[in-house]
Design a protein around this motif. Structure first.
Motif, PDB file in Angstrom:
ATOM      1  N   MET A  53      -2.151 -43.838  -2.516  1.00  0.00           N
ATOM      2  CA  MET A  53      -0.350 -43.739  -2.203  1.00  0.00           C
ATOM      3  C   MET A  53      -0.423 -45.280  -0.668  1.00  0.00           C
ATOM      4  SD  MET A  53       0.425 -40.095  -0.723  1.00  0.00           S
ATOM      5  CE  MET A  53       1.086 -40.595   0.790  1.00  0.00           C
ATOM      6  N   VAL A  54      -1.403 -45.642  -0.624  1.00  0.00           N
ATOM      7  CA  VAL A  54      -1.816 -47.146   0.122  1.00  0.00           C
ATOM      8  C   VAL A  54      -2.075 -47.873  -0.230  1.00  0.00           C
ATOM      9  CG1 VAL A  54      -0.884 -45.784   2.801  1.00  0.00           C
ATOM     10  CG2 VAL A  54      -3.287 -45.572   1.763  1.00  0.00           C
ATOM     11  N   PHE A  55      -2.790 -48.220  -0.794  1.00  0.00           N
ATOM     12  CA  PHE A  55      -3.674 -49.659  -1.290  1.00  0.00           C
ATOM     13  C   PHE A  55      -3.247 -49.243  -3.082  1.00  0.00           C
ATOM     14  CE2 PHE A  55      -6.738 -47.279   1.812  1.00  0.00           C
ATOM     15  CZ  PHE A  55      -6.380 -48.219   2.301  1.00  0.00           C
ATOM     16  N   ASP A  56      -4.202 -50.331  -3.724  1.00  0.00           N
ATOM     17  CA  ASP A  56      -4.384 -51.093  -4.674  1.00  0.00           C
ATOM     18  C   ASP A  56      -5.458 -50.965  -5.271  1.00  0.00           C
ATOM     19  OD1 ASP A  56      -1.527 -51.246  -5.497  1.00  0.00           O
ATOM     20  OD2 ASP A  56      -1.264 -53.440  -5.208  1.00  0.00           O
ATOM     21  N   VAL A  57      -5.576 -49.540  -5.622  1.00  0.00           N
ATOM     22  CA  VAL A  57      -7.267 -49.561  -5.637  1.00  0.00           C
ATOM     23  C   VAL A  57      -7.797 -49.864  -7.300  1.00  0.00           C
ATOM     24  CG1 VAL A  57      -8.684 -47.555  -6.269  1.00  0.00           C
ATOM     25  CG2 VAL A  57      -7.239 -47.222  -4.316  1.00  0.00           C
ATOM     26  N   LYS A  58      -8.184 -51.346  -6.867  1.00  0.00           N
ATOM     27  CA  LYS A  58      -9.058 -51.652  -8.049  1.00  0.00           C
ATOM     28  C   LYS A  58     -10.745 -51.526  -8.213  1.00  0.00           C
ATOM     29  CE  LYS A  58      -5.968 -55.799  -7.898  1.00  0.00           C
ATOM     30  NZ  LYS A  58      -5.602 -56.622  -8.306  1.00  0.00           N
ATOM     31  N   TRP A  59     -10.911 -51.528  -9.674  1.00  0.00           N
ATOM     32  CA  TRP A  59     -12.078 -50.872 -10.029  1.00  0.00           C
ATOM     33  C   TRP A  59     -13.529 -52.661 -10.299  1.00  0.00           C
ATOM     34  CZ3 TRP A  59     -14.055 -46.374  -8.466  1.00  0.00           C
ATOM     35  CH2 TRP A  59     -13.225 -45.469  -7.905  1.00  0.00           C
ATOM     36  N   LYS A  60     -14.536 -52.158  -9.394  1.00  0.00           N
ATOM     37  CA  LYS A  60     -15.323 -53.702  -9.495  1.00  0.00           C
ATOM     38  C   LYS A  60     -16.410 -52.883 -10.407  1.00  0.00           C
ATOM     39  CE  LYS A  60     -17.369 -57.691  -7.378  1.00  0.00           C
ATOM     40  NZ  LYS A  60     -17.185 -58.241  -6.132  1.00  0.00           N
ATOM     41  N   THR A  61     -16.446 -53.662 -11.354  1.00  0.00           N
ATOM     42  CA  THR A  61     -18.152 -53.035 -12.064  1.00  0.00           C
ATOM     43  C   THR A  61     -19.558 -54.220 -11.071  1.00  0.00           C
ATOM     44  OG1 THR A  61     -17.225 -52.941 -13.848  1.00  0.00           O
ATOM     45  CG2 THR A  61     -19.728 -53.307 -13.618  1.00  0.00           C
ATOM     46  N   THR A  62     -20.314 -53.147 -10.486  1.00  0.00           N
ATOM     47  CA  THR A  62     -21.549 -53.567  -9.218  1.00  0.00           C
ATOM     48  C   THR A  62     -22.537 -53.515 -10.138  1.00  0.00           C
ATOM     49  OG1 THR A  62     -20.328 -53.687  -7.570  1.00  0.00           O
ATOM     50  CG2 THR A  62     -22.938 -53.710  -7.717  1.00  0.00           C
ATOM     51  N   SER A  63     -22.953 -54.814 -10.800  1.00  0.00           N
ATOM     52  CA  SER A  63     -24.422 -54.480 -11.604  1.00  0.00           C
ATOM     53  C   SER A  63     -25.858 -55.265 -10.813  1.00  0.00           C
ATOM     54  CB  SER A  63     -24.786 -55.712 -12.490  1.00  0.00           C
ATOM     55  OG  SER A  63     -25.481 -55.852 -13.459  1.00  0.00           O
ATOM     56  N   ILE A  64     -27.047 -53.945 -10.806  1.00  0.00           N
ATOM     57  CA  ILE A  64     -27.917 -54.176 -10.030  1.00  0.00           C
ATOM     58  C   ILE A  64     -29.260 -54.264 -10.795  1.00  0.00           C
ATOM     59  CG2 ILE A  64     -29.557 -53.083  -8.144  1.00  0.00           C
ATOM     60  CD1 ILE A  64     -27.322 -51.328  -7.449  1.00  0.00           C
ATOM     61  N   LYS A  65     -29.856 -55.342 -10.357  1.00  0.00           N
ATOM     62  CA  LYS A  65     -31.032 -55.255 -11.736  1.00  0.00           C
ATOM     63  C   LYS A  65     -32.257 -55.513 -10.886  1.00  0.00           C
ATOM     64  CE  LYS A  65     -28.405 -58.164 -15.434  1.00  0.00           C
ATOM     65  NZ  LYS A  65     -28.137 -59.748 -15.760  1.00  0.00           N
ATOM     66  N   PHE A  66     -33.523 -54.683 -11.617  1.00  0.00           N
ATOM     67  CA  PHE A  66     -34.338 -55.073 -10.888  1.00  0.00           C
ATOM     68  C   PHE A  66     -35.611 -54.740 -12.107  1.00  0.00           C
ATOM     69  CE2 PHE A  66     -32.366 -50.651 -10.351  1.00  0.00           C
ATOM     70  CZ  PHE A  66     -33.898 -49.591 -10.749  1.00  0.00           C
ATOM     71  N   ASP A  67     -36.473 -54.847 -11.230  1.00  0.00           N
ATOM     72  CA  ASP A  67     -37.642 -54.170 -12.716  1.00  0.00           C
ATOM     73  C   ASP A  67     -38.560 -53.507 -12.166  1.00  0.00           C
ATOM     74  OD1 ASP A  67     -36.923 -57.005 -13.712  1.00  0.00           O
ATOM     75  OD2 ASP A  67     -38.673 -58.276 -12.451  1.00  0.00           O
ATOM     76  N   VAL A  68     -38.837 -52.388 -13.768  1.00  0.00           N
ATOM     77  CA  VAL A  68     -39.516 -51.617 -13.219  1.00  0.00           C
ATOM     78  C   VAL A  68     -40.438 -51.149 -13.780  1.00  0.00           C
ATOM     79  CG1 VAL A  68     -39.424 -48.896 -13.431  1.00  0.00           C
ATOM     80  CG2 VAL A  68     -37.302 -49.595 -13.149  1.00  0.00           C
ATOM     81  N   PRO A  69     -42.061 -51.054 -13.321  1.00  0.00           N
ATOM     82  CA  PRO A  69     -43.036 -51.428 -14.394  1.00  0.00           C
ATOM     83  C   PRO A  69     -43.434 -50.153 -15.623  1.00  0.00           C
ATOM     84  CG  PRO A  69     -43.462 -49.947 -12.012  1.00  0.00           C
ATOM     85  CD  PRO A  69     -42.205 -50.553 -11.915  1.00  0.00           C
TER      86      PRO A  69
END
Length: 298
Positions: A53-69
Motif C-alpha cells: 500500500m505504501v511501498f513499491d516492493v521490489k525483490w533483489k536476489t542476494t547471493s552468499i558464497k562460501f566454501d564448505v569443507p
C-alpha cells in the motif's frame, strides 16, 4: 565422514530457514508499524498487501558464497612389534671372589725345617654362587594400527535469497509526519535485513568452525587412545626389565646384567620411534584442522 558432511549440510539448511523466518518477522513488524501510522485506513488481509500500500516492493536476489569443507578419510596403517614380556624363574651359577683368613708361616727357621712365626693372612679364592630370580623373556607381537587421517576438499556453496527492497510510493493522501514515519519504518526494515544477513554469515562460520573442531578432536582422541595402549605395553616391559637388572646387580650377575641392559636399550629405542609415529599423526591432524579453519571465507 559422511556423518560430518551430513551434519554440515543440515546445519546450513537450519541457519537458512532461521534467516528466512527472521526476514518474515522483519516484514511483519514493519507492517504492524505502518498499520499504527495509518490507523484510519482499512486493514489489508496480508503483510504483503499492507507493505505494498505504501511501498513499491521490489525483490533483489542476494547471493552468499562460501566454501564448505567436505571430508573424506584416508586410512593410514602403522605396523610395529610390541614386546610381550613373560617372567621366567632362572638359576644362575657363577664364581665370585671372596677372602678368607688362613694361617701361614711368615718367618721360617733358618737352620732347618719348621716355622718360627705363624700368623693369619687374607687369601682370595673363588666361591661358586647360585641365585634364582625372575628374568624377563621377550616375544615380539606384530601389531597393525589403522588411523583415519582426514582429507579435506573445499566445496563452494551458494545460497540465494530474494530480499525485499522498499521504495516509498507517492502518498498524496497522508500527512507529512505520517510519510516521515513510514520512511523511518522503511529505513529500519532495510537496516534490520542487512543485520540479519550479517548475523547469518557469522552463524554459518561459527557453526562450521564448531563442527570442524569436534571432528578433528574426535580423531585426535582416537589416536591418543591407541597411543596410550601401546605405551602401556612398552612401559610394562621396561619396568620389568629394570627391576630384573637391579636384582641381578645386587647379586653380581654381571654377564646377565649386560645382556638385559642391551635388550632394554633396544626396547627403549623402539618405544621412542613408535611414539614419534603417533605424535606425527597427531601433528598432521592438527595442521589439517588449522588449514581447514583458515579456508572458511565468507
Amino acid at each position: 565422514m559422511s556423518d560430518h558432511n551430513e551434519k554440515i549440510q543440515s546445519m546450513i539448511q537450519q541457519i537458512k530457514s532461521k534467516f528466512e523466518e527472521r526476514v518474515n518477522s522483519i516484514k511483519q513488524r514493519g507492517a504492524n508499524q505502518i498499520e499504527q501510522i495509518e490507523d484510519d485506513n482499512p486493514d489489508p488481509s496480508t503483510v504483503e498487501a499492507i507493505l505494498m500500500m505504501v511501498f513499491d516492493v521490489k525483490w533483489k536476489t542476494t547471493s552468499i558464497k562460501f566454501d564448505v569443507p567436505q571430508f573424506s578419510m584416508k586410512l593410514q596403517s602403522i605396523k610395529f612389534d610390541v614386546p610381550e614380556v613373560h617372567m621366567k624363574l632362572k638359576s644362575f651359577k657363577f664364581d665370585i671372589p671372596r677372602t678368607r683368613m688362613v694361617i701361614k708361616c711368615v718367618v721360617g727357621n733358618p737352620f732347618g725345617g719348621g716355622c718360627l712365626v705363624k700368623t693369619k693372612v687374607p687369601e682370595v679364592y673363588m666361591h661358586r654362587v647360585e641365585i634364582k630370580t625372575d628374568i624377563p623373556e621377550f616375544h615380539s607381537k606384530r601389531v597393525e594400527i589403522k588411523l583415519h587421517i582426514p582429507e579435506v576438499s573445499m566445496e563452494t556453496v551458494e545460497i540465494k535469497f530474494d530480499l525485499p527492497q522498499f521504495y516509498l510510493r507517492s502518498l498524496d493522501d497522508v500527512l507529512d509526519n505520517q510519510e516521515r514515519n513510514i520512511q523511518e519504518v522503511s529505513n529500519e526494515m532495510t537496516a534490520d535485513l542487512a543485520r540479519a544477513e550479517g548475523d547469518m554469515k557469522i552463524e554459518m562460520k561459527e557453526g562450521l568452525t564448531h563442527e570442524i573442531e569436534v571432528m578433528f578432536s574426535q580423531m585426535t582422541d582416537e589416536v591418543l587412545v591407541k597411543r596410550d595402549e601401546v605405551s602401556d605395553q612398552y612401559e610394562a616391559a621396561i619396568a620389568k626389565t629394570k627391576a630384573a637388572i637391579i636384582d641381578l646387580k645386587k647379586n653380581n650377575a654381571t654377564a646377565e646384567v649386560q645382556k638385559l641392559e642391551s635388550e632394554l636399550g633396544e626396547i627403549v629405542t623402539d618405544f621412542k620411534r613408535i611414539m614419534d609415529d603417533f605424535d606425527n599423526s597427531i601433528v598432521l591432524i592438527h595442521e589439517q584442522k588449522n588449514q581447514t579453519l583458515a579456508s572458511l571465507v565468507f
